[in-house]
Design an enzyme around this catalytic site. Structure first.
Site, PDB file in Angstrom:
ATOM      1  N   ASP A  24       0.786  -1.244   0.000  1.00 22.97           N
ATOM      2  CA  ASP A  24       0.000   0.000   0.000  1.00 22.97           C
ATOM      3  C   ASP A  24       0.816   1.290   0.000  1.00 22.97           C
ATOM      4  O   ASP A  24       0.468   2.263   0.721  1.00 22.97           O
ATOM      5  CB  ASP A  24      -0.960   0.011   1.191  1.00 22.97           C
ATOM      6  CG  ASP A  24      -1.913  -1.175   1.193  1.00 22.97           C
ATOM      7  OD1 ASP A  24      -1.883  -1.970   0.239  1.00 22.97           O
ATOM      8  OD2 ASP A  24      -2.691  -1.308   2.159  1.00 22.97           O
ATOM      9  N   LYS A 129      -6.631  -4.760  -3.161  1.00 25.74           N
ATOM     10  CA  LYS A 129      -7.245  -5.482  -2.034  1.00 25.74           C
ATOM     11  C   LYS A 129      -8.251  -4.569  -1.342  1.00 25.74           C
ATOM     12  O   LYS A 129      -7.965  -3.400  -1.077  1.00 25.74           O
ATOM     13  CB  LYS A 129      -6.174  -5.964  -1.052  1.00 25.74           C
ATOM     14  CG  LYS A 129      -5.357  -4.882  -0.382  1.00 25.74           C
ATOM     15  CD  LYS A 129      -4.319  -5.520   0.541  1.00 25.74           C
ATOM     16  CE  LYS A 129      -3.474  -4.497   1.264  1.00 25.74           C
ATOM     17  NZ  LYS A 129      -4.192  -3.649   2.212  1.00 25.74           N
ATOM     18  N   CYS A 162      -2.088  -2.630   7.738  1.00 27.18           N
ATOM     19  CA  CYS A 162      -2.087  -3.562   6.601  1.00 27.18           C
ATOM     20  C   CYS A 162      -0.848  -4.450   6.557  1.00 27.18           C
ATOM     21  O   CYS A 162      -0.926  -5.607   6.126  1.00 27.18           O
ATOM     22  CB  CYS A 162      -2.268  -2.792   5.305  1.00 27.18           C
ATOM     23  SG  CYS A 162      -3.935  -2.083   5.178  1.00 27.18           S
TER      24      CYS A 162
HETATM   25  C1  C5J Z   1      -3.064   0.553   5.547  1.00 27.07           C
HETATM   26  C2  C5J Z   1      -4.742   1.800   6.729  1.00 27.07           C
HETATM   27  N1  C5J Z   1      -2.590   0.360   4.329  1.00 27.07           N
HETATM   28  N2  C5J Z   1      -3.904   2.177   7.693  1.00 27.07           N
HETATM   29  N3  C5J Z   1      -4.287   1.110   5.639  1.00 27.07           N
HETATM   30  O1  C5J Z   1      -2.439   0.252   6.542  1.00 27.07           O
HETATM   31  O2  C5J Z   1      -5.911   2.081   6.805  1.00 27.07           O
END
Ligand code: C5J
Length: 220
Positions: A24, A129, A162
Site C-alpha cells: 500500500d 485489495k 495492513c
Molecule cells: C493501511 C490503513 N494500508 N492504515 N491502511 O495500513 O488504513
C-alpha cells in the site's frame, strides 16, 4: 542461501523462492492531500521511507526475486466496501469522496495509485485489495503457490495495520516472513516499534525483523 542478520535470529532464504510484498505505498496514504492526511496524520513520516523501500525493491528485483505491490482500494461503485469500513469514525472525508487526488481509495484514481518513485516495473505483480490483509479477497495465495514461493519479505504502510495484518495472515499459511524494519512505517512511531517487538517476540512468533541493509548484505 541468503542469510540475514535478523532478530530474533538468522533468517535464511532462497531468492528464487522469496517474494517482496510491498504493502500500500499509495499516494492516498503518503502524499499531502490524500486520505491519510485528511484523517489528521503526519504523512511526512511515511514519505521518509520511500527511498529505502525503493532500494529494497530495486535490489531484490535485480536478484531475481518476485516483487508484489498491493493497493488498498475499492470499486467505483463501492460494492466491495463493507458499510462498517465506510461509515466508521468521523473523518472529514470518507472512502469514495472526491478529494485533491480524485475519489479516495477508489481503484483507478490518482490517489489510490502508487507514489511515482515506487511505480511497479515490468514483471512485478500488482494486487488490489479491499481489506487490510492482502490474502483476503485477492489471488495472492494462489499466485504464491503457483510460483513456489515459501518466504516473504514485507515492507510498506502502515506497519501495524495492513503490513502486520498481512504478515500474520502469511504466517498462519506457513510462510517464513521477515519484516524489513526501515522499509515500513506508521503514522504512530510507538505502534511501529510495538509491531516490530511483537513480530520477533517469543522466538519469532510471527517471523523475523531486519533492516534493509542486512537484507542487501545477505544478497551480496
Ligand atoms: C493501511 C490503513 N494500508 N492504515 N491502511 O495500513 O488504513
Amino acid at each position: 542461501m541468503a542469510k540475514v542478520n535478523a532478530q530474533p535470529y538468522t533468517y535464511e532464504f532462497e531468492p528464487a523462492k522469496t517474494a517482496v510484498v510491498m504493502i500500500d505505498m499509495q499516494r492516498d496514504f503518503i502524499l499531502h492531500g490524500g486520505f491519510g492526511e485528511t484523517l489528521g496524520n503526519n504523512v511526512d513520516l511515511l514519505a521518509a521511507i520511500v527511498p529505502t523501500a525503493k532500494k529494497l525493491l530495486d535490489s531484490c528485483r535485480a536478484a531475481g526475486m518476485t516483487i508484489i505491490h498491493t493497493k488498498e482500494c475499492h470499486r467505483p461503485d463501492l460494492a466491495d466496501c463493507p458499510p462498517s469500513k465506510l461509515t466508521r469514525g468521523n473523518p472529514t472525508l470518507r472512502i469514495g469522496d472526491a478529494a485533491a487526488m480524485g475519489r479516495i481509495l477508489i481503484d483507478g484514481e490518482e490517489g489510490s495509485d502508487f507514489v511515482p518513485e515506487l511505480a511497479p516495473q515490468s514483471g512485478d505483480i500488482v494486487l488490489t485489495k479491499p481489506g487490510k490483509g492482502a490474502f483476503y479477497a485477492t489471488p495472492l495465495g494462489d499466485i504464491l503457490r503457483l510460483k513456489g514461493i515459501t518466504h516473504l519479505l514485507f515492507g510498506g504502510v502502515t506497519t501495524e495495520v495492513c503490513v502486520q495484518t498481512t504478515m500474520r495472515e502469511a504466517n498462519d499459511r506457513g510462510y517464513e516472513c521477515l519484516l524489513v524494519e526501515d522499509a515500513t512505517e506508521s503514522y504512530f512511531p510507538e505502534f511501529k516499534a510495538a509491531t516490530i517487538a511483537m513480530v520477533r517476540a517469543q522466538g519469532g512468533i510471527v517471523g523475523w525483523t531486519a533492516p534493509t541493509g542486512a537484507v542487501l548484505a545477505a544478497l551480496g
